[in-house]
Scaffold this active site. Structure first.
Site, PDB file in Angstrom:
ATOM      1  N   ALA A 443      38.216  56.060 -10.565  1.00  0.00           N
ATOM      2  CA  ALA A 443      39.062  55.182  -9.756  1.00  0.00           C
ATOM      3  C   ALA A 443      38.248  54.404  -8.728  1.00  0.00           C
ATOM      4  O   ALA A 443      38.299  53.174  -8.670  1.00  0.00           O
ATOM      5  CB  ALA A 443      40.151  56.006  -9.077  1.00  0.00           C
ATOM      6  N   ASP A 469      28.581  57.405 -16.203  1.00  0.00           N
ATOM      7  CA  ASP A 469      29.736  58.303 -16.195  1.00  0.00           C
ATOM      8  C   ASP A 469      29.839  58.910 -17.582  1.00  0.00           C
ATOM      9  O   ASP A 469      29.865  58.182 -18.574  1.00  0.00           O
ATOM     10  CB  ASP A 469      31.024  57.557 -15.835  1.00  0.00           C
ATOM     11  N   ARG A 480      45.359  54.289 -12.041  1.00  0.00           N
ATOM     12  CA  ARG A 480      44.510  54.022 -10.879  1.00  0.00           C
ATOM     13  C   ARG A 480      43.229  53.274 -11.242  1.00  0.00           C
ATOM     14  O   ARG A 480      42.702  52.532 -10.429  1.00  0.00           O
ATOM     15  CB  ARG A 480      44.099  55.337 -10.191  1.00  0.00           C
ATOM     16  N   LYS A 493      34.089  55.556 -20.180  1.00  0.00           N
ATOM     17  CA  LYS A 493      34.453  54.832 -18.966  1.00  0.00           C
ATOM     18  C   LYS A 493      33.391  53.814 -18.564  1.00  0.00           C
ATOM     19  O   LYS A 493      33.716  52.662 -18.234  1.00  0.00           O
ATOM     20  CB  LYS A 493      34.686  55.818 -17.817  1.00  0.00           C
ATOM     21  N   ASP A 541      34.011  63.062  -7.775  1.00  0.00           N
ATOM     22  CA  ASP A 541      34.928  64.058  -7.250  1.00  0.00           C
ATOM     23  C   ASP A 541      34.179  65.299  -6.761  1.00  0.00           C
ATOM     24  O   ASP A 541      34.585  65.951  -5.812  1.00  0.00           O
ATOM     25  CB  ASP A 541      35.937  64.490  -8.327  1.00  0.00           C
ATOM     26  N   CYS A 597      44.826  93.151  -3.572  1.00  0.00           N
ATOM     27  CA  CYS A 597      46.038  93.877  -3.195  1.00  0.00           C
ATOM     28  C   CYS A 597      47.162  92.927  -2.815  1.00  0.00           C
ATOM     29  O   CYS A 597      48.325  93.178  -3.132  1.00  0.00           O
ATOM     30  CB  CYS A 597      45.735  94.809  -2.025  1.00  0.00           C
TER      31      CYS A 597
END
Length: 1028
Positions: A443, A469, A480, A493, A541, A597
Site C-alpha cells: 500500500a 517485493d 488500498r 507486486k 510491515d 493458567c
C-alpha cells in the site's frame, strides 16, 4: 452521514468483505454500509482533485461524480497521475473518469463538464471543491449549508495546503474515535452518592484502568448490586488509577462479587458554520498553539490569492517580486483579528503560488478524502473547521547558495512545470539523476512509487528506482494498493507497480525485483548496490525487516525514509547520516504471551478466550493430525511427552467417523466437555466460597468464578459451534458429508450424555510454576501405557493394510475464507468460554482481526503518509544539513491530529578514554597498501595503533573471531601475516566475493575501561567513489 436524509439503516448494501477486509477493521460494517449510500461530487480534476477522488472511490462510497470545465495543461502533469502528455488540451474530468472507474467496480464514476447548478448539486450528499473561485465557493457553501449537504473545500498552492469542512448545524457522529471500548473487571462497588467502583488489577505490572473522565459505561454480570446490570449507559468520573465514580448507587443492593464495566461510545452532535460566516474568524485545528499565528497568516494568504486572481485574471507569477508585494497589500486589507500578519510568509506563499506539487496534493487530498468518509458515515470526529499546512522548509536552505529566480522558475513547457515553479529547473534536473531503493510494493509502496514518478525522481540521465517485493497481488490488496487491478491478482507486486508508474511517467527509470531484503540476499543488495544508491525508502510491515534495512543504511551512510500505518494512524521518520539518530534496532514485537493458567482456567478478557479457542483449534485439528501422520508413516517418530497430547492422538485413531451423525456426536461431546464438564470440575476443585491458604477469597479480583453452560441448539452460538466443529472433524478424516439444520437437530435429539461426575485427585494448577512442576512429575507409567497402546493401534492398522487410508488431513488456520468454518469455530468457542466467565462477547469480525493478527488499513492514511515521505525526500535531494529542516510526523486522521517534531540528534554511543563517536561514525581503514596489495591483519593493527592509538586485543567479523591476543604466539603470528579476506574465509567457512568492497570488524582493545565501546572498523578493499 449524521444527517437525517442519510441516516436510515434500512436496505443498506452488503459489503464485499474479501475486498474491504482491512478497511472494515478501521471503519466497521455499519459505517461502510452508510458510506455506500452516499453520492459524492468532486469538482476540479487537477492533482488535488484526482487524489481525493481516488481515495474515496477505493473506500467504497455509492458513487463519485468528477467535475471540471477546463482542459488539461502541461503544469497539471506534475501531480495529476491520470493525465498524460497526449491528454493536454482535453477535458480533465472526461480523461480522469475512465481511469478512476477502474479503481473499484462497486463505485460508479461519472464525469460532468457543465457549470454547477443548484439542481445538479441537490443530488449529492457530499460536495468537494478543489479548484474554484472564492465567489463559487461562497455560493455553493451557502446552498449546501441550507440544504443539508456536507461541504468540503480543499486547496493547495505550492508548498501550502488548505482544508475547510461544513457538515451543517446538526451533524451526528456515531463513533468519534478509533480506539476500542475500554473494559475492566470489577473488584467492588460502594453504596453511595456517588457510588465508587474499584476495578481489579489484571496484570503483573499493576496497571490501573484505562477509562477517562466523561466516558459512558454499562455493567454486566454484577452479583449482589444487580440493579447496575440493567442501567442505561451512564457517564463516569475518574478518581484514581483503580477507582471511578459511577453515579448514585445509594438505593441499590450491596455488591457481592463479579462483573465487568465496559465503555459505550455515545453519539456526539457537531454544529458547523458556513464558509461565509467562518471566513472572518476561522476555527483552525492545530495541536501546536505556537503555529496558530502562522496558520492565520496562511488563511489570509489563500484569501488574498483569490482576490489577486479575480483582479489580475491569473495567479502570482513564480518568484515575481511585484506580484508578491501586491499579495501582501491584499492580505493587509483583510480582517486581521488578534493574529498579526507575517508578511514574509505571504511573500513566500506568493512566490510558489502557481506550483502544483504531488506530495502536497497527496497529503491534503488524503486528509480531505477522509473528511468525506466521515461525512458519509458518521464515523470519527470531523475537522472543526479549518486546517492549514505548509512545508516551506523544503525550499533550499539559506547557506546552500541557491537563489531561486523568476527566470529559473518560469514554465518550460514541461510536464514538471508545476514543480519547477516552486523549486526551479536545476532542482528538477537533480531529481532526475537520483538513484533510490524502495523496499516493498504494497500500500505505502504503491503510493510512494506514484509520487516518485510524478515528481520526476529517477526520470533523468543516470537515475533509477529499484523496487523489490517478493509478494504477489491478492484480491484484498485492491482496496488500498491502487496501482493494481483485478486482472493483476496473483501477479508479482513489484512488476505490476513498476509497469503502472511507467504509464504515469514514461521517463521514469524503474527496475522491479522480487527479493526479500535481508542477510540471505546480500549477494543482491551488498556493497556495490548500497554504495550506488542515493537513499532508501521502506514500505514494510515487518519491524525486523525495517531494522535490517536501517542497519544497512547506517553501515553505508545512506539516508532512510521510513513510514508506517495502522488504521487511521501513521508515522513518517527520516534518518540522515551524521544529522539525525539512526533507525533503532527494533525487532518484531513478540506476540503477546498469556500465562498458561490464565488461558486454561482463569481468563479475564476476550483476548484470553480467543487465544484459548485458537489453541483448541490447533490442538484438535492440526497438531494431533500431524503427530498421527508422522507416527503412522514412521514408528520411530518421537511422540510428544505430554499425556494430554497422547490421549488426544489415541482418541483420534479409535473414533474414526463414518457419517455426519458421528461428527455431530463428537462435536456435541466436545461442547459438553469444554463448556460444562470442565467448568464443573473447576468449581468442584475451587467452589465459589473457596479460600486461599491465607484465608482470602480464591475467586476475587480479576479471577471470576465461572458458570457452566446448558446446551441449546436453538441458540445461534451453540448451533454454530456444533456445525463448525462437525465440519472440521469430518474434513480432518477426509469424510464427505452433507447436512442441514433440521437433520443436525434431530441427531442431537437422539443423543444422550451421561451427567457430570466430579473426579477426585484432579489437580488444577493456580500458577504457571505449578504447571511446570506438574509437567516435570508426569507419571511415566501413564506415558508408557499410552505409547504402547498407540503402537498396538498402529500395528493393527498395518496388519489391515490401512496405514495410508488412516492418514488424516491437518487443518491449517486460514482467516480469509469465511466458508471454511475455521473462524466460526474459534469465534463461537471464544464467546462460549467468555459466557462461562462473564466476559463480554465479541463479534466475528473483531475476532478475525485479533486471531488473524490483522493490521487495520485504509487508503487515506497510506496516501497521507506517502505524501509526507516525499516532502522529506525533497530536503534530502537538496542536501539540507540543518536538523530543523527535517520533520518527524505522527498523524491520526480519525481526529484529525497531526504532530510534527524535529528528529532526534545522533547520540554519542561509542567511547574510548576521552574520545567519543556518534552512532553514524566508524573507523575507516584503506584495505590496500601503496602497492595496490590487500593489507594483512598486521597492517590493519599497525594502522589502528598509528592513526587512532588503538591496540586490538580481539577482532571479530560478525560472530567469527579473527584475532585474539591471548592465543599462542605461533597462531597469532600466522593470523597477523594473513590477508584479511583469507582470515574471514577461514573463520566463516564462506568465500569472500571478489566484488566485495567492504569488510566490517568489531574490536576490543587493550587497557579498555569498563564503559568503553568502540565503533566498527570498516576496511575498504577497493577504492570507492561512494557519495558522502
Amino acid at each position: 452521514m449524521g444527517r437525517s436524509k442519510m441516516n436510515t439503516l434500512e436496505n443498506l448494501p452488503e459489503i464485499d468483505e474479501r475486498l474491504y477486509s482491512r478497511q472494515l477493521f478501521v471503519l466497521g460494517r455499519e459505517a461502510m454500509q452508510k458510506m455506500a449510500t452516499a453520492a459524492v461530487l468532486v469538482s476540479g480534476m487537477k492533482g488535488l482533485g484526482v487524489e481525493i477522488a481516488k481515495n474515496i472511490i477505493l473506500a467504497g462510497v455509492k458513487s463519485v461524480t468528477v467535475h471540471d470545465q477546463h482542459d488539461a495543461q502541461w503544469s497539471d502533469l506534475s501531480s495529476q497521475f491520470y493525465l498524460s502528455e497526449k491528454d493536454v488540451g482535453q477535458n480533465r474530468a472526461v480523461v480522469s473518469q475512465h481511469r478512476l472507474a477502474e479503481l473499484n467496480s462497486y463505485v460508479p464514476v461519472l464525469a460532468y463538464t457543465e457549470a454547477l447548478s443548484e439542481s445538479f448539486l441537490s443530488a449529492f450528499q457530499v460536495v468537494v471543491l478543489t479548484n474554484s473561485s472564492l465567489e463559487e465557493q461562497l455560493c455553493i457553501s451557502d446552498y449546501c449549508h441550507a440544504n443539508n449537504i456536507c461541504f468540503v473545500i480543499a486547496d493547495t498552492k505550492g508548498l501550502a495546503g488548505q482544508l475547510f469542512c461544513d457538515f451543517g448545524e446538526h451533524f451526528v457522529v456515531y463513533d468519534p474515535s478509533e480506539t476500542e471500548p475500554v473494559s475492566a473487571v470489577i473488584q467492588h462497588i460502594t453504596q453511595g452518592n456517588p457510588g465508587v467502583l474499584t476495578v481489579a488489577c489484571e496484570d503483573e505490572q499493576g496497571r490501573g484502568h484505562q477509562f477517562e473522565d466523561g466516558n459512558w459505561v454499562t455493567f454486566l454480570e454484577v452479583e449482589g448490586m444487580t440493579e447496575v446490570n440493567n442501567l442505561e449507559p451512564r457517564p463516569i468520573c475518574v478518581t484514581g488509577p483503580y477507582t471511578l465514580e459511577i453515579g448514585d448507587t445509594s438505593s441499590f443492593s450491596p455488591y457481592k462479587s463479579g462483573g465487568n464495566i465496559t465503555q459505550v461510545k455515545m453519539p456526539q452532535l457537531h454544529s458547523f458554520e458556513s464558509l461565509r460566516v467562518s471566513m472572518n474568524s476561522p476555527k483552525i485545528k492545530t495541536p501546536d498553539a505556537g503555529k496558530m499565528s502562522r496558520y492565520h497568516t496562511l488563511h489570509r494568504a489563500f484569501w488574498a490569492q483569490h482576490l489577486f486572481q479575480s483582479k489580475m485574471k491569473r495567479l502570482p507569477r513564480p518568484r515575481n517580486q511585484a506580484d508578491a508585494e501586491e499579495m501582501v497589500k491584499l492580505a493587509q486589507a483583510l480582517p486581521m483579528g488578534q493574529h498579526p500578519l507575517a508578511e514574509d510568509l505571504v511573500r513566500t506563499f506568493a512566490y510558489g503560488c502557481t506550483g502544483a506539487l504531488n506530495p502536497i496534493n497527496a497529503f491534503i487530498g488524503a486528509v480531505a478524502a477522509h473528511e468525506v468518509l466521515k461525512a458519509a458515515s458518521g464515523k470519527f470526529t470531523p475537522l472543526d473547521q479549518w486546517l492549514y499546512f505548509d512545508a516551506y522548509e523544503c525550499l533550499p536552505e539559506e547557506d546552500h547558495g541557491v537563489l531561486l529566480t523568476e527566470e529559473n522558475c518560469t514554465p518550460h513547457g514541461s510536464r514538471y512545470d508545476g514543480q519547477i515553479a516552486v523549486f526551479g529547473a536545476d532542482f528538477q534536473e537533480r531529481l532526475g539523476k537520483q538513484k533510490y531503493f524502495v523496499v516493498g510494493a504494497g500500500a505505502i509502496g504503491c503510493e510512494l512509487l506514484k509520487n516518485f514518478a510524478m515528481i520526476g525522481l529517477a526520470a533523468g540521465e543516470g537515475g533509477n528506482i529499484t523496487v523489490t517485493d517478493m509478494d504477489t497481488i491478492e484480491y484484498s490488496n485492491l482496496n488500498r494498493q491502487f496501482l493494481f487491478r483485478p486482472q493483476n491478482v496473483s501477479k508479482l507486486k513489484s512488476q505490476v507497480a513498476a509497469a503502472a508508474i511507467k504509464l504515469m511517467n514514461p521517463c521514469v527509470s524503474v527496475t522491479a525485483e522480487q527479493n526479500q531484503v535481508g542477510p540471505d540476499t546480500e549477494c543482491y543488495y551488498g556493497d556495490e548496490f548500497f554504495l550506488g544508491v542515493d537513499g532508501v525508502a521502506t514500505a514494510l510491515d515487518s519491524l525486523q525487516a525495517r531494522a535490517y534495512v536501517g542497519k544497512q543504511c547506517t553501515q553505508y551512510l545512506k539516508p532512510l525514509l521510513d513510514s508506517g500505518t495502522q488504521g487511521t494512524k501513521g508515522h513518517v521518520q527520516v534518518f540522515v547520516p551524521f544529522l539525525t539518530e539512526t533507525y533503532g534496532h527494533a525487532e518484531d514485537q513478540d506476540e503477546e504471551q498469556y500465562p498458561l493458567c490464565t488461558l486454561r482456567h482463569y481468563p479475564t478478557t476476550i483476548q484470553h478466550t480467543l487465544q484459548w479457542a485458537r489453541d483448541q483449534f490447533e490442538g484438535l485439528f492440526r497438531m494431533t493430525a500431524e503427530t498421527i501422520n508422522k507416527f503412522l508413516l514412521d514408528p520411530s517418530f518421537p511422540l510428544p511427552q505430554e499425556v494430554e497430547a497422547l490421549e488426544m492422538a489415541q482418541g483420534r485413531l479409535q473414533e474414526k467417523p463414518h457419517s455426519w451423525r458421528d461428527c455431530v456426536f463428537w462435536a456435541r461431546r466436545l461442547w459438553e466437555k469444554l463448556f460444562s464438564h470442565d467448568i464443573q470440575q473447576l468449581r468442584y476443585n475451587f467452589p465459589p466460597d473457596h479460600k486461599t491458604t491465607s484465608g482470602l477469597p480464591f475467586w476475587s479480583g480479576p479471577m471470576q468464578c465461572p458458570k457452566k453452560l446448558d446446551f441449546d441448539f436453538s441458540n445461534t452460538t451453540h448451533r454454530t459451534f456444533i456445525l463448525a466443529a462437525s465440519h472440521l472433524f469430518a474434513q480432518m478424516y477426509r469424510l464427505n458429508v452433507s447436512e442441514n439444520d433440521a437433520a443436525t437437530s434431530q441427531i442431537l435429539l437422539d443423543f444422550h450424555l451421561q451427567p457430570f461426575q466430579p473426579r477426585n485427585g484432579v489437580h488444577i494448577p493456580v500458577t504457571d510454576q505449578e504447571v511446570q512442576r506438574l509437567q516435570g512429575t508426569v507419571e511415566e507409567m501413564r506415558l508408557a501405557e499410552l505409547k504402547q497402546d498407540l503402537a498396538r493401534l498402529r500395528l493393527d492398522l498395518e496388519e489391515q493394510d490401512a496405514l495410508l487410508s488412516s492418514l488424516m488431513m491437518p487443518i491449517h488456520f486460514e482467516k480469509d475464507d469465511d466458508s471454511n468454518s475455521h473462524l466460526d469455530f474459534i469465534a463461537t468457542a471464544a464467546n462460549l468460554r467468555a459466557e462461562n466467565y462473564g466476559i463480554p462477547p465479541i463479534d466475528k469480525l473483531q475476532a478475525k482481526r485479533i486471531v488473524g493478527r490483522i493490521v487495520p488499513a485504509i487508503a487515506t492514511t497510506t496516501a497521507a503518509v506517502a505524501g509526507l515521505v516525499c516532502l522529506e525526500l525533497y530536503k534530502l535531494v537538496w542536501g539540507h544539513r540543518t536538523l530543523g529542516s527535517y520533520c518527524s510526523t505522527f498523524l491520526r486522521l480519525s481526529e484529525p491530529l497531526f504532530i510534527q517534531s524535529l528528529p532526534h540528534s545522533p547520540q554519542s554511543i561509542y567511547k574510548h578514554h576521552q574520545k567519543t563517536w556518534s552512532c553514524w561514525e566508524r573507523i575507516e581503514v584503506p584495505g590496500v597498501d601503496g602497492n595496490g596489495e590487500e593489507i594483512t591483519l598486521k597492517g590493519l593493527c599497525d594502522h589502528l595503533q598509528r592513526e587512532h592509538n588503538l591496540v586490538p586485543q580481539t577482532l571479530m567479523h560478525g560472530k567469527a573471531i579473527i584475532y585474539y591476543g591471548l592465543w599462542a604466539e605461533e597462531k597469532r603470528e600466522k593470523q597477523l601475516s594473513s590477508r584479511l579476506t583469507e582470515l574471514v574465509c577461514r573463520a566463516t567457512a564462506e568465500t569472500v566475493s571478489k566484488d566485495c568492497r567492504l569488510l566490517v570488524f568489531e574490536i576490543v582493545c587493550e587497557n579498555e575501561e569498563d564503559d568503553t565501546e568502540l565503533p566498527s572498523v570498516h576496511v575498504w578493499l577497493h577504492p570507492t567513489n561512494r557519495k558522502e
